[in-house]
Design an enzyme around this catalytic site. Structure first.
Site, PDB file in Angstrom:
ATOM      1  N   HIS A  99     -11.435  -4.681   0.027  1.00  0.00           N
ATOM      2  CA  HIS A  99     -10.113  -4.064  -0.075  1.00  0.00           C
ATOM      3  C   HIS A  99      -9.906  -3.026   1.021  1.00  0.00           C
ATOM      4  CE1 HIS A  99      -6.927  -1.497  -1.909  1.00  0.00           C
ATOM      5  NE2 HIS A  99      -6.516  -2.616  -2.489  1.00  0.00           N
ATOM      6  N   ASP A 151     -10.862   4.509   0.145  1.00  0.00           N
ATOM      7  CA  ASP A 151     -10.770   3.199  -0.509  1.00  0.00           C
ATOM      8  C   ASP A 151     -12.147   2.761  -1.002  1.00  0.00           C
ATOM      9  OD1 ASP A 151      -9.868   0.240  -0.816  1.00  0.00           O
ATOM     10  OD2 ASP A 151      -8.076   1.249  -0.061  1.00  0.00           O
ATOM     11  N   SER A 163      -1.011  -1.807  -2.291  1.00  0.00           N
ATOM     12  CA  SER A 163      -2.185  -1.498  -1.472  1.00  0.00           C
ATOM     13  C   SER A 163      -1.976  -1.911  -0.023  1.00  0.00           C
ATOM     14  CB  SER A 163      -3.416  -2.227  -2.015  1.00  0.00           C
ATOM     15  OG  SER A 163      -3.871  -1.634  -3.206  1.00  0.00           O
TER      16      SER A 163
END
Length: 598
Positions: A116, A82, A353
């Site tokens: 994220h 990621d 996600s």
């Protein structure tokens, strides 16, 4: 599957305490972590996740039984590929093990400047019972992280996906010890990806790597690659351009059909990636979630957290960065409030996600229930035990005026279908919503054994050279006879099609058993005039027999009333695309079929 109430009620009754508190069964999940009572994806009681809207009770991952039994991912390492991971986060560090890599500077700290990746890691394996934050789906699992999205090179891809960076060599990378790789990223393609190994040898090298790691790593048990489906159901972006549909002058009107397909991403049509779509706190498709015949299962992704519940998870520590920053917010957890004054957690994490790591955490729990299961069998168990969410969803019917002036109506995207092997399937949800308790129960008591050795057939090609009649429901069909007598796990179709308005086309495959899979629904926002070696994947035929006649059907469903619009969000420029109907019929030049089975 809600087995836990019965089992725990029985155990309480045996202890003579069943009447004392009928809600005692909730204690193992809610005890000790202040944000967990709002983590609806773990236990949906109809709470609001600090948003203005409540969810629907029971629409969750169903982890109560597994967690109460202490089956929580112990011994399973999950790699988060990621933006990086804040591995010293207060609610992650106890689960972080050696193996993380900063792909920019070579250090063991995969710096996350976005938030994220840290949010993804928290969904998988936030620590439980430590009196802070919430908890992960697999709170005893191990975590490692890679900041691949900040360092996207070929070498970085191989290192983060479990292999050495030496293209073409089948030498397994010993650096990582991950049994699950979570990929909450992707690309938005304008048409099917040209899957040509000769023209793109790097593609072959990556496919070889994914196959090897899936089948041969971890002492032959293999690792599972989890892939988010995408977030482009109604619109999508290409740089500064917003791409959207328009019908009879109405923007965003696409007859309710997906405007983009998860089947257009080259990562998503790779069999070795288990593609996951997103559901919200009502158990229905999240508004943004990309979908397609390549979806394996669905998992909670939520909405945006400011309109309806999103996912509550870890955030980069501090109120100056990450998802949760100082200042006013429509989400009650955000902004530096008393419940989280240091902004170390977020309640607005969403997208596929989030669905991906929810499925990855679920897989870690299942693997920890029986460490001998290989990666393919874990996928198999997820398919067998998935819950038929949104069970009464209606087909999406499309009406259009045919070339002869009559109006045709058909189910462009059917509702739930049951294939010949007894598996329920829907392009929105794959085999259904992940049900951890049902999967763990099956692993513990259902006699699950690893699947037989896999067989991947060579591509078999038909030179069709068949015209696609304009705006005609019947379309054109082409048949292919398969002799291989396999139990199907997945099917790939490779296409070469000429057509000047690809948006008009509906592409379907029918198995020898009669199961109809919509590979690409009509009204997808294509840009371009040809499909060259475009590969599409379907899981719809899982468990069926491969032998017999497979039928490709291609329909042209529009005489020129729909269009694709591109809007530049910076310059405010508006472009109208696909506005002119094709003057000549399209042509299916050839198509090929490849079967993964056993």
């Amino acid at each position: 599957m809600k087995l836990n109430r019965l089992i725990i009620s029985i155990s309480l009754a045996m202890a003579g305490t069943a009447q004392a508190n009928p809600d005692l069964w909730q204690y193992p999940l809610f005890g000790g972590d202040p944000l967990t009572p709002q983590q609806w994806h773990l236990k949906n009681t109809g709470q609001d996740g600090y948003s203005p809207v409540v969810g629907v009770k029971g629409q969750d991952l169903d982890v109560d039984f597994a967690h109460a039994m202490g089956i929580k991912g112990r011994g399973i390492t999950v790699a988060v590929i990621d933006t990086g991971v804040e591995i010293d986060h207060e609610d992650l560090r106890a689960n972080v093990v050696a193996g993380s890599l900063n792909l920019k500077d070579g250090s063991a700290y995969p710096t996350d400047n976005n938030g994220h990746g840290t949010a993804v890691a928290g969904i998988v394996a936030s620590v439980e019972g430590n009196g802070i934050g919430g908890r992960g789906v697999a709170p005893h699992a191990n975590l490692i992280g890679f900041n691949y999205l900040d360092a996207q090179s070929e070498a970085a891809w191989f290192l983060s996906h479990g292999r050495t960076a030496e293209n073409g060599k089948r030498e397994l990378n010993r650096f990582t010890d991950a049994r699950i790789y979570n990929q909450s990223y992707g690309s938005t393609m304008l048409k099917p990806f040209p899957y040509d190994y000769e023209a793109n040898p790097a593609l072959l090298a990556k496919d070889v790597a994914l196959e090897d790691v899936t089948k041969d790593s971890q002492r032959g048990q293999g690792s599972l690659f989890v892939k988010s489906a995408g977030n482009s159901y109604g619109t999508y972006n290409v740089g500064a351009w917003l791409i959207l549909p328009r019908e009879n002058g109405r923007y965003y009107d696409n007859f309710g059909l997906p405007f983009h397909s998860a089947n257009l991403s080259h990562e998503n049509i790779n069999y070795w990636n288990m593609v996951v779509s997103a559901t919200n706190a009502t158990g229905k498709r999240s508004s943004y979630s990309s979908v397609g015949s390549n979806v394996w299962v669905a998992a909670p992704g939520g909405e945006y957290g400011t309109d309806a519940p999103a996912i509550i998870t870890t955030d980069i520590q501090g109120c100056s960065k990450g998802l949760n920053k100082a200042g006013a917010s429509a989400n009650r957890l955000h902004g530096g409030v008393a419940l989280d004054p240091n902004c170390n957690y977020a309640a607005t994490m969403n997208g596929t996600s989030s669905a991906g790591p929810n499925a990855a955490g679920a897989a870690a729990v299942i693997m920890s229930a029986n460490h001998a299961l290989d990666a393919r069998t874990v996928r198999h168990v997820l398919a067998q035990t998935a819950r038929k969410t949104d069970a009464n969803i209606a087909p999406i019917n499309l009406s259009f005026t045919q070339a002869d002036g009559t109006v045709a109506t058909y189910a462009a995207l059917p509702g739930w279908q049951r294939n010949a092997a007894g598996y329920n399937f829907h392009n929105f949800y794959g085999f259904g919503a992940v049900d951890v308790d049902a999967a763990v129960w099956k692993v513990l008591f259902g006699g699950v054994q690893n699947l037989p050795e896999q067989v991947v057939t060579p591509w078999q090609t038909v030179a069709a050279n068949a015209q696609i009649p304009d705006a005609t429901l019947a379309g054109v069909t082409s048949e292919l006879q398969v002799a291989d007598n396999l139990t199907v796990e997945a099917v790939q179709v490779k296409l070469n099609i000429d057509h000047t308005r690809l948006r008009d086309l509906a592409i379907e495959l029918v198995s020898p058993s009669g199961t109809r899979s919509v590979l690409l629904n009509p009204r997808v926002g294509f840009i371009g005039e040809h499909i060259e070696n475009g590969v599409l994947l379907s899981n719809h035929f899982y468990g069926e027999n491969s032998a017999g006649v497979w039928t490709l059907r291609v329909r042209d469903t529009d005489a020129g009333t729909t269009e694709t619009v591109a809007f530049n969000t910076q310059t405010r420029q508006l472009l109208q695309l696909n506005t002119v109907n094709n003057a000549q019929p399209g042509v299916v030049r050839d198509w090929s079929l490849r079967i993964f089975g056993h």
